[in-house]
Design an enzyme around this catalytic site. Structure first.
Site, mmCIF file in Angstrom:
data_model
loop_
_atom_site.group_PDB
_atom_site.id
_atom_site.type_symbol
_atom_site.label_atom_id
_atom_site.label_comp_id
_atom_site.label_asym_id
_atom_site.label_seq_id
_atom_site.Cartn_x
_atom_site.Cartn_y
_atom_site.Cartn_z
ATOM 1 N N HIS A 176 7.691 -15.931 14.263
ATOM 2 C CA HIS A 176 8.381 -16.990 13.525
ATOM 3 C C HIS A 176 7.862 -16.972 12.089
ATOM 4 C CE1 HIS A 176 9.382 -19.110 17.515
ATOM 5 N NE2 HIS A 176 10.426 -18.456 17.058
ATOM 6 N N GLU A 179 5.321 -19.530 10.203
ATOM 7 C CA GLU A 179 4.032 -19.852 10.824
ATOM 8 C C GLU A 179 2.927 -18.974 10.229
ATOM 9 O OE1 GLU A 179 5.156 -19.611 14.986
ATOM 10 O OE2 GLU A 179 6.648 -21.174 14.735
ATOM 11 N N ARG A 232 12.523 -19.687 9.683
ATOM 12 C CA ARG A 232 11.908 -19.392 10.982
ATOM 13 C C ARG A 232 12.417 -18.082 11.601
ATOM 14 N NH1 ARG A 232 10.544 -22.115 16.138
ATOM 15 N NH2 ARG A 232 11.894 -21.391 17.801
ATOM 16 N N HIS A 303 1.453 -18.546 17.564
ATOM 17 C CA HIS A 303 2.464 -19.427 16.946
ATOM 18 C C HIS A 303 1.775 -20.637 16.327
ATOM 19 C CE1 HIS A 303 6.321 -17.850 18.704
ATOM 20 N NE2 HIS A 303 5.434 -17.188 19.431
ATOM 21 N N GLU A 379 -0.026 -22.029 20.474
ATOM 22 C CA GLU A 379 0.420 -22.797 19.297
ATOM 23 C C GLU A 379 -0.836 -23.303 18.591
ATOM 24 O OE1 GLU A 379 3.555 -23.334 18.324
ATOM 25 O OE2 GLU A 379 4.777 -22.841 20.071
HETATM 26 ZN ZN LIG Z 1 6.637 -20.149 16.716
#
Ligand SMILES: [Zn+2]
Length: 425
Positions: A176, A179, A232, A303, A379
């Protein structure tokens, strides 16, 4: 005098270029991010659908308790009316997104020319860092040519291997585009594996083969630097649509587009692509992983944000057959990070139960289709104070969190016998 005049002309030209570059960037003046509490799936869906169907909204985060949504100042009253009519309590999480971006940009303009982890870097800088590492450690590193992006960029990876017969760990990062903390962490981690003198880190570096791709979505990443910090997706146009790009983490061929785990709307942030593996970056990385799957025991997808480890599955709330082990390994990561002086708290759970349904993620594809039994999305920081625009001052503390987490994760996975060599020696 002539030299002075020429210098002035060049200076003027450079300033004009800079002003032009800045002027062509998407701005987020007075865009706010609201944290909206939701009590059930229906309420959550109402907010998510705004982001999907209306201009001026962009989804930052969604779980079973709250949704974070960025809103254009002209749509703020509309959003407040929606929250009022559904009686959803909210608070302002970010009051001006542009001021966070500006603060991040100020940190970029340091005159320190060496690669470090006190600011974020351009793709070219990250590639130069990798080249440097490859030149400095030729005995134990090798370049991985993952493939080529839609816009024709090379996707680079690095393999670190101190000896033959090691089990392998694959790290995918920056799938992404916005990020940024993920590639900053991946490069720091590569540097640690090669330079740290800590015995635990040496053990980690020398007894496992590491396959690391710091920036997978290269086109999107470049676009976040040149044009839109909040981008993104990939950058491949979609035929018949004004919207560009697909969510590369919904594009793999594993339960693709089942159970509302992705969107068929090209304007959605979770658009799955027109078919599985339609995005060249995902086709490339999955082909590469498939070619070495016997050598990979653990797959980690970096992420941000939310501070959570997500295990398979994303397409169903049913548990995977080694669910208990996946939870034990995730708990080890979480406990180790919490024990550091920063006290950062990571939760963990399956993707579908802790966050939302996702289909076609690389995490689930490696688990379901390639037999890689330990696979997580991690994350990173934070939980919403800065969201995707994590201040550069947090890069190093966050990297320390990640190293402690990975050390504990690998130790636990080994204890549970997931790090036995799967290929013929
Ligand atoms: Zn992500």
């Amino acid at each position: 005098m002539k030299v002075f005049r020429e210098a002035l002309i060049i200076f003027g030209f450079l300033t004009a270029c800079l002003v032009f570059a800045e002027a062509s960037k998407e701005r987020y003046d007075n865009f706010k991010v609201l944290k909206i509490k939701t009590k059930n799936a229906r309420q959550r869906q109402v907010i998510e659908e705004l982001a999907e169907n209306m201009k001026g909204f962009n989804l930052w985060h969604s779980d079973d308790k709250e949704v974070h949504i960025m809103v254009n100042p002209q749509k703020l009253i509309y959003l407040q009316n929606v929250t009022r009519s559904y009686q959803l309590p909210f608070q302002v999480m970010v009051s001006n997104v542009q001021s966070l971006i500006d603060a991040e940009q100020r940190a970029q303009s340091t005159d320190d020319l060496s690669f470090g982890w006190t600011r974020y870097y351009l793709l070219a800088d990250i590639e130069a860092f990798l080249d440097d590492i490859l030149a400095k450690y030729p005995e134990v590193t090798s370049h991985i040519d993952i493939g080529t992006s839609y816009e024709g960029r090379k996707i680079h990876g690095i393999k670190i291997s101190y000896k033959q017969g090691n089990p392998g760990i694959f790290i995918e990062s920056n799938i992404h585009a916005r990020e940024w903390i993920t590639s900053a962490t991946a490069t720091w981690f590569i540097n640690q594996l090669l330079t740290s003198t800590d015995t635990d880190v040496r053990d980690l570096a020398e007894n496992y083969d590491w396959y690391i791709v710091p920036v997978l979505n290269v086109d999107g990443f470049v676009y976040t630097h040149t044009t839109d910090r909040m981008w993104r997706k990939t950058r491949q146009p979609v035929e018949g649509s004004r919207c560009i790009g697909a969510d590369p983490n919904r594009n793999s061929d594993s339960h693709w587009m089942e159970s509302n785990g992705a969107s068929s709307n090209p304007c959605s942030e979770t658009f799955a692509g027109i078919q599985p593996f339609s995005e060249p970056e995902i086709k490339a990385v999955t082909d590469y992983v498939a070619s070495i799957k016997e050598r990979i025991n653990i797959y980690l997808a970096f992420h941000s944000y939310s501070q959570v480890l997500l295990s398979p599955y994303g397409h169903t709330t049913e548990h995977a057959d080694n669910h208990d082990d996946l939870m034990a390994v995730a708990k080890a990561y979480s406990d180790a990070v919490k024990a550091l002086p920063y006290g950062t708290e990571y939760t963990y759970g399956t993707s579908a139960t802790s966050m939302y349904f996702t289909t076609g993620s690389t995490r689930d594809w490696v688990y379901n289709e390639q037999g890689i039994r330990i696979s997580y999305t991690i994350e990173f920081r934070d939980t919403g104070r800065y969201g995707f625009i994590l201040p550069p001052i947090q890069i190093l503390p966050h990297c320390e969190d990640t190293l402690a987490g990975i050390l504990a994760l690998v130790k636990k996975a080994k204890e549970l016998k997931y790090l036995e060599v799967k290929y013929a020696l």
